[in-house]
Design a protein around this motif. Structure first.
Motif, PDB file in Angstrom:
ATOM      1  N   TYR A  27      10.963 -24.085  -4.646  1.00  0.00           N
ATOM      2  CA  TYR A  27       9.638 -24.372  -4.290  1.00  0.00           C
ATOM      3  C   TYR A  27      10.664 -25.864  -3.660  1.00  0.00           C
ATOM      4  O   TYR A  27      10.735 -26.384  -4.452  1.00  0.00           O
ATOM      5  CB  TYR A  27       8.686 -24.591  -4.488  1.00  0.00           C
ATOM      6  CG  TYR A  27       7.611 -23.067  -4.338  1.00  0.00           C
ATOM      7  CD1 TYR A  27       6.435 -22.994  -2.870  1.00  0.00           C
ATOM      8  CD2 TYR A  27       7.355 -21.860  -4.983  1.00  0.00           C
ATOM      9  CE1 TYR A  27       6.504 -21.892  -3.059  1.00  0.00           C
ATOM     10  CE2 TYR A  27       6.810 -20.981  -5.420  1.00  0.00           C
ATOM     11  CZ  TYR A  27       6.460 -20.548  -4.458  1.00  0.00           C
ATOM     12  OH  TYR A  27       5.359 -19.706  -3.642  1.00  0.00           O
ATOM     13  N   ILE A  28      10.734 -26.238  -2.566  1.00  0.00           N
ATOM     14  CA  ILE A  28      10.655 -27.675  -1.921  1.00  0.00           C
ATOM     15  C   ILE A  28       9.217 -28.686  -1.245  1.00  0.00           C
ATOM     16  O   ILE A  28       8.913 -27.736  -0.185  1.00  0.00           O
ATOM     17  CB  ILE A  28      11.524 -27.575  -0.873  1.00  0.00           C
ATOM     18  CG1 ILE A  28      13.033 -26.576  -1.373  1.00  0.00           C
ATOM     19  CG2 ILE A  28      12.876 -28.954  -0.954  1.00  0.00           C
ATOM     20  CD1 ILE A  28      14.215 -26.616  -2.860  1.00  0.00           C
ATOM     21  N   SER A  29       9.720 -29.821  -2.052  1.00  0.00           N
ATOM     22  CA  SER A  29       7.722 -30.380  -1.920  1.00  0.00           C
ATOM     23  C   SER A  29       8.087 -30.785  -0.464  1.00  0.00           C
ATOM     24  O   SER A  29       9.283 -31.294   0.115  1.00  0.00           O
ATOM     25  CB  SER A  29       7.874 -31.239  -3.116  1.00  0.00           C
ATOM     26  OG  SER A  29       8.756 -31.909  -2.167  1.00  0.00           O
ATOM     27  N   GLY A  30       6.815 -30.801   0.216  1.00  0.00           N
ATOM     28  CA  GLY A  30       7.052 -31.724   1.448  1.00  0.00           C
ATOM     29  C   GLY A  30       7.972 -32.936   1.663  1.00  0.00           C
ATOM     30  O   GLY A  30       8.628 -33.720   2.689  1.00  0.00           O
ATOM     31  N   GLU A  31       7.408 -33.739   0.408  1.00  0.00           N
ATOM     32  CA  GLU A  31       7.856 -35.222   0.427  1.00  0.00           C
ATOM     33  C   GLU A  31       9.328 -35.087  -0.014  1.00  0.00           C
ATOM     34  O   GLU A  31       9.799 -35.556   0.568  1.00  0.00           O
ATOM     35  CB  GLU A  31       7.573 -35.763  -0.964  1.00  0.00           C
ATOM     36  CG  GLU A  31       7.703 -36.691  -1.067  1.00  0.00           C
ATOM     37  CD  GLU A  31       7.225 -37.498  -2.765  1.00  0.00           C
ATOM     38  OE1 GLU A  31       7.463 -38.690  -2.995  1.00  0.00           O
ATOM     39  OE2 GLU A  31       6.105 -37.054  -3.378  1.00  0.00           O
ATOM     40  N   GLU A  32       9.472 -33.874  -0.671  1.00  0.00           N
ATOM     41  CA  GLU A  32      11.319 -34.119  -0.745  1.00  0.00           C
ATOM     42  C   GLU A  32      11.902 -33.387   0.352  1.00  0.00           C
ATOM     43  O   GLU A  32      12.756 -34.908   0.858  1.00  0.00           O
ATOM     44  CB  GLU A  32      11.516 -32.957  -2.118  1.00  0.00           C
ATOM     45  CG  GLU A  32      12.973 -32.759  -2.052  1.00  0.00           C
ATOM     46  CD  GLU A  32      13.530 -32.107  -3.344  1.00  0.00           C
ATOM     47  OE1 GLU A  32      14.639 -31.787  -3.725  1.00  0.00           O
ATOM     48  OE2 GLU A  32      12.495 -31.773  -3.944  1.00  0.00           O
ATOM     49  N   MET A  33      11.659 -32.915   1.694  1.00  0.00           N
ATOM     50  CA  MET A  33      12.302 -32.562   2.371  1.00  0.00           C
ATOM     51  C   MET A  33      11.787 -33.686   2.987  1.00  0.00           C
ATOM     52  O   MET A  33      13.013 -34.516   4.353  1.00  0.00           O
ATOM     53  CB  MET A  33      11.520 -31.614   3.166  1.00  0.00           C
ATOM     54  CG  MET A  33      11.937 -30.322   2.383  1.00  0.00           C
ATOM     55  SD  MET A  33      11.471 -28.641   3.600  1.00  0.00           S
ATOM     56  CE  MET A  33       9.939 -28.204   3.485  1.00  0.00           C
ATOM     57  N   ALA A  34      10.931 -34.647   2.948  1.00  0.00           N
ATOM     58  CA  ALA A  34      10.518 -35.452   4.335  1.00  0.00           C
ATOM     59  C   ALA A  34      11.667 -36.554   4.208  1.00  0.00           C
ATOM     60  O   ALA A  34      12.058 -37.034   4.407  1.00  0.00           O
ATOM     61  CB  ALA A  34       9.639 -36.505   4.293  1.00  0.00           C
ATOM     62  N   GLY A  35      11.893 -36.926   2.584  1.00  0.00           N
ATOM     63  CA  GLY A  35      13.290 -37.551   2.609  1.00  0.00           C
ATOM     64  C   GLY A  35      14.266 -37.088   2.565  1.00  0.00           C
ATOM     65  O   GLY A  35      15.447 -38.355   3.119  1.00  0.00           O
ATOM     66  N   GLN A  36      15.034 -36.129   2.155  1.00  0.00           N
ATOM     67  CA  GLN A  36      16.258 -35.317   2.785  1.00  0.00           C
ATOM     68  C   GLN A  36      15.940 -35.682   4.629  1.00  0.00           C
ATOM     69  O   GLN A  36      17.324 -35.991   5.090  1.00  0.00           O
ATOM     70  CB  GLN A  36      16.030 -34.248   2.564  1.00  0.00           C
ATOM     71  CG  GLN A  36      16.583 -33.873   0.921  1.00  0.00           C
ATOM     72  CD  GLN A  36      16.785 -32.892   0.766  1.00  0.00           C
ATOM     73  OE1 GLN A  36      17.609 -32.168   0.842  1.00  0.00           O
ATOM     74  NE2 GLN A  36      16.329 -32.270  -0.190  1.00  0.00           N
ATOM     75  N   CYS A  37      15.159 -35.372   5.250  1.00  0.00           N
ATOM     76  CA  CYS A  37      15.146 -35.397   6.518  1.00  0.00           C
ATOM     77  C   CYS A  37      15.431 -36.750   7.435  1.00  0.00           C
ATOM     78  O   CYS A  37      15.122 -36.753   9.062  1.00  0.00           O
ATOM     79  CB  CYS A  37      14.641 -34.827   6.917  1.00  0.00           C
ATOM     80  SG  CYS A  37      14.565 -32.861   7.006  1.00  0.00           S
ATOM     81  N   SER A  38      14.941 -38.045   6.454  1.00  0.00           N
ATOM     82  CA  SER A  38      14.236 -39.030   6.693  1.00  0.00           C
ATOM     83  C   SER A  38      12.848 -39.366   8.174  1.00  0.00           C
ATOM     84  O   SER A  38      13.236 -39.729   8.790  1.00  0.00           O
ATOM     85  CB  SER A  38      15.251 -39.766   7.815  1.00  0.00           C
ATOM     86  OG  SER A  38      16.541 -40.155   6.628  1.00  0.00           O
TER      87      SER A  38
END
Length: 259
Positions: A18-29
């Motif tokens: 599971y990858i959090s939406g916050e983590e993905m948002a950070g990786q994708c800027s």
């Protein structure tokens, strides 16, 4: 890459986690709302993505949709800059690869199609290419190869496919004839090498290696003259790996060890 493509790459790189939406948002800027929209877009395209509050999103391992992001996620870091182009349908992945090679396409460029409408083998024999198969071509530059002998390159590409299949599935295949791979007496893969040269100097410019594998194909639906001698790695819906995983391993085997 679009946000959807970036999110897909993250999910494919972390299957069963599971990858959090916050983590993905950070990786994708991007914003978390942009991630949510990307998840919605991917689901509409058929991706089975789980979501749990306080844990995040996870791409189910059973999802088997061919994509450049899914293939790149399966490559080692030193190869994840490879140019991979995926199409729903092409007349022939070899024809597309040759078109790109003639325009200066770089060594290791890969063309993949879900289906082919005009797939072919040696001597212009047709190669039946419905959904369920794995159809790919890779551009090879002569200066990157230790040998450009046609039999040596064909044998090398065949060996790379055999190795990739055995490593990921445990299925043992073998080369019979010049360019066909078999499992227990039935053909599961065809390989077609084509090349281009400069006419004036007769200098080899590029080689295109085409690979067609019956992955989880419905052999019963094949034309009669084909299904009598063909087989598939898996029965429909019974694959233990994804097409993306096998494509990535084949690319790795070809580009890691040149003939």
């Amino acid at each position: 890459m679009s946000t959807s493509e970036k999110v897909l790459f993250i999910l494919e790189s972390n299957k069963d986690i599971y990858i959090s939406g916050e983590e993905m948002a950070g990786q994708c800027s991007v914003s978390r709302n942009a991630v949510w929209k990307a998840i919605r877009d991917l689901r509409e395209k058929g991706y089975d993505i789980e979501a749990i509050s306080n844990k995040g999103y996870k791409l189910k391992g059973s999802t088997d949709i061919i994509s450049a992001e899914g293939i790149l996620a399966g490559l080692p870091k030193e190869l994840n800059g490879a140019e991979i182009l995926v199409y729903d349908s092409l007349e022939s992945t070899n024809d597309k690869a040759k078109e790109l090679a003639m325009k200066g396409g770089k060594h290791g460029t890969v063309i993949v199609a879900v289906t082919q409408t005009g797939g072919r083998g040696r001597q212009d024999h047709s190669f039946y290419s419905p959904e369920g198969g794995l159809y790919m071509s890779i551009i090879l530059k002569p200066e990157m190869l230790s040998s450009t002998d046609s039999r040596a390159v064909t044998s090398f590409v065949g060996g790379a496919v055999i190795s990739a299949i055995q490593e990921l599935t445990g299925i043992e295949s073998y080369i019979d004839g010049i360019n066909d791979l078999y499992v227990e007496g039935k053909k599961i893969c065809g390989i077609l090498l084509e090349a281009g040269s400069e006419f004036d100097s007769n200098t080899l410019q590029w080689i295109v290696a085409g690979i067609g594998i019956n992955f989880d194909s419905d052999i019963s639906a094949f034309p009669k003259d084909v299904k009598e001698r063909a087989s598939s790695l898996f029965a429909p819906g019974q694959a233990t790996i994804t097409k993306n995983a096998l494509i990535a391993r084949i690319i790795e085997r070809i580009l890691d060890c040149q003939p």
